[in-house]
Design an enzyme around this catalytic site. Structure first.
Site, PDB file in Angstrom:
ATOM      1  N   GLY A 196     -16.100  -5.887  -4.588  1.00  0.00           N
ATOM      2  CA  GLY A 196     -16.283  -4.596  -3.930  1.00  0.00           C
ATOM      3  C   GLY A 196     -15.966  -3.429  -4.850  1.00  0.00           C
ATOM      4  O   GLY A 196     -16.713  -2.442  -4.902  1.00  0.00           O
ATOM      5  N   TYR A 232      -2.935  -1.201 -10.397  1.00  0.00           N
ATOM      6  CA  TYR A 232      -1.864  -0.214 -10.594  1.00  0.00           C
ATOM      7  C   TYR A 232      -0.486  -0.810 -10.319  1.00  0.00           C
ATOM      8  O   TYR A 232       0.528  -0.154 -10.517  1.00  0.00           O
ATOM      9  CB  TYR A 232      -2.098   1.036  -9.734  1.00  0.00           C
ATOM     10  CG  TYR A 232      -2.338   0.747  -8.277  1.00  0.00           C
ATOM     11  CD1 TYR A 232      -1.284   0.636  -7.395  1.00  0.00           C
ATOM     12  CD2 TYR A 232      -3.625   0.548  -7.807  1.00  0.00           C
ATOM     13  CE1 TYR A 232      -1.514   0.347  -6.062  1.00  0.00           C
ATOM     14  CE2 TYR A 232      -3.866   0.260  -6.479  1.00  0.00           C
ATOM     15  CZ  TYR A 232      -2.797   0.159  -5.609  1.00  0.00           C
ATOM     16  OH  TYR A 232      -3.028  -0.138  -4.293  1.00  0.00           O
ATOM     17  N   ASN A 259     -14.683   2.412   2.070  1.00  0.00           N
ATOM     18  CA  ASN A 259     -13.213   2.484   2.059  1.00  0.00           C
ATOM     19  C   ASN A 259     -12.686   3.617   2.949  1.00  0.00           C
ATOM     20  O   ASN A 259     -11.478   3.777   3.078  1.00  0.00           O
ATOM     21  CB  ASN A 259     -12.681   2.654   0.623  1.00  0.00           C
ATOM     22  CG  ASN A 259     -12.934   4.037   0.082  1.00  0.00           C
ATOM     23  OD1 ASN A 259     -13.989   4.613   0.314  1.00  0.00           O
ATOM     24  ND2 ASN A 259     -11.973   4.583  -0.621  1.00  0.00           N
ATOM     25  N   LYS A 315     -13.818  -4.207   3.147  1.00  0.00           N
ATOM     26  CA  LYS A 315     -14.688  -3.091   2.750  1.00  0.00           C
ATOM     27  C   LYS A 315     -16.169  -3.359   3.020  1.00  0.00           C
ATOM     28  O   LYS A 315     -16.944  -2.424   3.173  1.00  0.00           O
ATOM     29  CB  LYS A 315     -14.485  -2.761   1.278  1.00  0.00           C
ATOM     30  CG  LYS A 315     -13.168  -2.063   1.001  1.00  0.00           C
ATOM     31  CD  LYS A 315     -13.051  -1.664  -0.455  1.00  0.00           C
ATOM     32  CE  LYS A 315     -11.712  -1.025  -0.720  1.00  0.00           C
ATOM     33  NZ  LYS A 315     -11.531  -0.623  -2.107  1.00  0.00           N
ATOM     34  N   SER A 347       0.827  -1.214   0.000  1.00  0.00           N
ATOM     35  CA  SER A 347       0.000   0.000   0.000  1.00  0.00           C
ATOM     36  C   SER A 347       0.863   1.266   0.000  1.00  0.00           C
ATOM     37  O   SER A 347       1.791   1.409   0.797  1.00  0.00           O
ATOM     38  CB  SER A 347      -0.907   0.025   1.234  1.00  0.00           C
ATOM     39  OG  SER A 347      -1.547   1.276   1.317  1.00  0.00           O
ATOM     40  N   ILE A 348       0.538   2.205  -0.903  1.00  0.00           N
ATOM     41  CA  ILE A 348       1.267   3.482  -0.901  1.00  0.00           C
ATOM     42  C   ILE A 348       0.425   4.591  -0.264  1.00  0.00           C
ATOM     43  O   ILE A 348       0.800   5.761  -0.287  1.00  0.00           O
ATOM     44  CB  ILE A 348       1.758   3.906  -2.311  1.00  0.00           C
ATOM     45  CG1 ILE A 348       0.588   4.071  -3.282  1.00  0.00           C
ATOM     46  CG2 ILE A 348       2.788   2.932  -2.857  1.00  0.00           C
ATOM     47  CD1 ILE A 348       0.978   4.814  -4.569  1.00  0.00           C
ATOM     48  N   SER A 349      -0.706   4.207   0.346  1.00  0.00           N
ATOM     49  CA  SER A 349      -1.568   5.229   0.974  1.00  0.00           C
ATOM     50  C   SER A 349      -0.817   6.048   2.023  1.00  0.00           C
ATOM     51  O   SER A 349      -1.010   7.277   2.093  1.00  0.00           O
ATOM     52  CB  SER A 349      -2.813   4.577   1.578  1.00  0.00           C
ATOM     53  OG  SER A 349      -3.608   4.075   0.538  1.00  0.00           O
TER      54      SER A 349
HETATM   55  P1  NDP Z   1     -12.880  -8.572  -4.553  1.00  0.00           P
HETATM   56  O1  NDP Z   1     -12.168  -9.704  -3.921  1.00  0.00           O
HETATM   57  O2  NDP Z   1     -14.095  -8.013  -3.878  1.00  0.00           O
HETATM   58  O3  NDP Z   1     -13.343  -9.024  -6.051  1.00  0.00           O
HETATM   59  C1  NDP Z   1     -12.464  -9.702  -6.907  1.00  0.00           C
HETATM   60  C2  NDP Z   1     -13.094  -9.853  -8.299  1.00  0.00           C
HETATM   61  O4  NDP Z   1     -12.114 -10.518  -9.127  1.00  0.00           O
HETATM   62  C3  NDP Z   1     -14.353 -10.731  -8.338  1.00  0.00           C
HETATM   63  O5  NDP Z   1     -15.197 -10.287  -9.379  1.00  0.00           O
HETATM   64  C4  NDP Z   1     -13.768 -12.111  -8.660  1.00  0.00           C
HETATM   65  O6  NDP Z   1     -14.693 -12.972  -9.288  1.00  0.00           O
HETATM   66  C5  NDP Z   1     -12.696 -11.738  -9.654  1.00  0.00           C
HETATM   67  N1  NDP Z   1     -11.636 -12.740  -9.755  1.00  0.00           N
HETATM   68  C6  NDP Z   1     -10.681 -13.023  -8.833  1.00  0.00           C
HETATM   69  N2  NDP Z   1      -9.875 -14.018  -9.296  1.00  0.00           N
HETATM   70  C7  NDP Z   1     -10.363 -14.357 -10.522  1.00  0.00           C
HETATM   71  C8  NDP Z   1      -9.955 -15.304 -11.494  1.00  0.00           C
HETATM   72  N3  NDP Z   1      -8.911 -16.115 -11.301  1.00  0.00           N
HETATM   73  N4  NDP Z   1     -10.650 -15.373 -12.656  1.00  0.00           N
HETATM   74  C9  NDP Z   1     -11.707 -14.554 -12.865  1.00  0.00           C
HETATM   75  N5  NDP Z   1     -12.153 -13.635 -11.979  1.00  0.00           N
HETATM   76  C10 NDP Z   1     -11.474 -13.538 -10.812  1.00  0.00           C
HETATM   77  O7  NDP Z   1     -11.777  -7.450  -4.783  1.00  0.00           O
HETATM   78  P2  NDP Z   1     -11.997  -5.893  -5.073  1.00  0.00           P
HETATM   79  O8  NDP Z   1     -13.214  -5.749  -5.933  1.00  0.00           O
HETATM   80  O9  NDP Z   1     -11.947  -5.126  -3.824  1.00  0.00           O
HETATM   81  O10 NDP Z   1     -10.666  -5.528  -5.901  1.00  0.00           O
HETATM   82  C11 NDP Z   1     -10.504  -5.989  -7.227  1.00  0.00           C
HETATM   83  C12 NDP Z   1      -9.333  -5.347  -7.909  1.00  0.00           C
HETATM   84  O11 NDP Z   1      -9.485  -3.941  -7.989  1.00  0.00           O
HETATM   85  C13 NDP Z   1      -7.996  -5.593  -7.206  1.00  0.00           C
HETATM   86  O12 NDP Z   1      -7.040  -5.817  -8.209  1.00  0.00           O
HETATM   87  C14 NDP Z   1      -7.718  -4.288  -6.499  1.00  0.00           C
HETATM   88  O13 NDP Z   1      -6.333  -4.050  -6.329  1.00  0.00           O
HETATM   89  C15 NDP Z   1      -8.300  -3.297  -7.487  1.00  0.00           C
HETATM   90  N6  NDP Z   1      -8.703  -2.043  -6.827  1.00  0.00           N
HETATM   91  C16 NDP Z   1      -8.079  -0.890  -7.215  1.00  0.00           C
HETATM   92  C17 NDP Z   1      -8.432   0.309  -6.652  1.00  0.00           C
HETATM   93  C18 NDP Z   1      -7.753   1.567  -7.085  1.00  0.00           C
HETATM   94  O14 NDP Z   1      -7.879   2.587  -6.390  1.00  0.00           O
HETATM   95  N7  NDP Z   1      -7.062   1.567  -8.200  1.00  0.00           N
HETATM   96  C19 NDP Z   1      -9.463   0.411  -5.606  1.00  0.00           C
HETATM   97  C20 NDP Z   1     -10.078  -0.871  -5.290  1.00  0.00           C
HETATM   98  C21 NDP Z   1      -9.683  -2.043  -5.880  1.00  0.00           C
HETATM   99  P3  NDP Z   1     -15.623 -13.969  -8.432  1.00  0.00           P
HETATM  100  O15 NDP Z   1     -16.787 -13.143  -7.958  1.00  0.00           O
HETATM  101  O16 NDP Z   1     -16.009 -15.021  -9.392  1.00  0.00           O
HETATM  102  O17 NDP Z   1     -14.772 -14.496  -7.304  1.00  0.00           O
END
Ligand code: NDP
Length: 271
Positions: free
Chosen positions: A126, A220, A86, A65, A14-16
């Protein structure tokens, strides 16, 4: 000195803290932002400990979250609809929850909004909740497709956003992404495919017809995921998750301090 922080697991990347501490320093605010890693199996105990830290506010990241919601005293109505928190503001001993991810997500798209009529969102976790809410509330899209590996999760997402939905929304399996026959202007990857152990993977392959789309990956780290590399090679405009990260932090900072980040802080991370 005021204290702020972030909870999540893992937190090593985390870079927060760098972002917020630079803003405090630049604005000469006597405050410090720290990381606090919480093992998911120890969440409730760790939260009791946090109450003793005297934080004035904190960020919440993966995987808490949604879990934090039950521990809040108050929740901003938009954030309640999104269903993911968040940012927590501590007011006296009351915890008030907000979602700033949807605002952070939309900021890099501001200049493209007139050209976006239909969007495809990959994932339904999320982050997808904030993305879908942002697109429904702050863009003019007419069609939205959500593609997730677990279809029931996408259905649940739509169910909780039902008051916000004014456009046509389809839910499809991640494997059926090639089938939509409407032109897609924006594809957003909200899955974690492309980072960590899945660094070399893409959630979908890009077809020729996606050539004019904007491809926006919330990841990122790496800065240019495999998906973004392929999209760029096909001539698409690409956006990574760094601006979203900085702008959601800016919105959290505003909730806590009533001030936005100085331009210099944003430029420090985005240029
Ligand atoms: P969650 O764990 O809530 O959701 C993960 C999602 O990825 C689900 O839809 C899941 O599908 C899917 N997934 C995970 N592994 C696989 C796989 N092998 N094949 C297909 N689908 C997969 O995480 P978040 O929603 O909180 O975060 C998701 C991403 O967004 C992360 O990479 C996070 O770093 C990034 N993010 C970036 C932010 C930013 O500020 N740039 C802010 C928040 C998040 P399923 O439902 O089927 O498990």
């Amino acid at each position: 000195m005021d204290k702020y922080g972030i909870i999540g697991f893992p937190l090593s990347h985390s870079i927060s803290p760098q972002i917020h501490n630079l803003a405090f320093k630049t604005l000469k605010i006597d405050a410090q932002y720290e990381k606090f890693k919480i093992d998911p199996s120890d969440f409730e105990n760790a939260i009791s400990y946090i109450k003793t830290r005297g934080w004035k506010g904190f960020n919440v990241t993966i995987p808490f979250k949604e879990r934090i919601i039950a521990l809040l005293d108050e929740i901003d109505p938009i954030s309640a609809e999104i269903g993911a928190i968040n940012t927590v503001k501590v007011s006296g001993n009351r915890w008030i929850g907000f979602n700033t991810d949807y605002l952070g997500f939309m900021r890099p798209l501001e200049n493209d909004l007139n050209n976006i009529n239909s969007a495809l969102v990959l994932g339904a976790g999320g982050a997808a909740r904030a993305v879908v809410y942002g697109l429904l509330e702050k863009s003019n899209i007419k069609n939205l497709i959500i593609a997730n590996r677990t279809k029931s999760r996408a259905e649940k997402l739509l169910q909780s956003l039902k008051n916000t939905i004014k456009v046509n929304i389809d839910i499809i399996d991640l494997n059926d992404v090639y089938k939509p026959d409407i032109p897609i202007n924006l594809i957003v990857n909200t899955t974690s495919v492309g980072m960590g152990a899945l660094k070399e993977e893409t959630p979908v392959k890009i077809l020729k017809k996606f050539n004019n789309s904007i491809i926006y990956d919330l990841i990122y780290n790496p800065k240019k995921s495999k998906l973004l590399q392929l999209a760029q090679a096909q001539g698409c405009k690409i956006i990574n998750g760094l601006p979203m990260l900085i702008y959601q932090a800016d919105e959290s900072f505003k909730i806590w301090t009533d001030k936005h980040f100085p331009e210099m802080v944003i430029n420090n991370f985005l240029s």
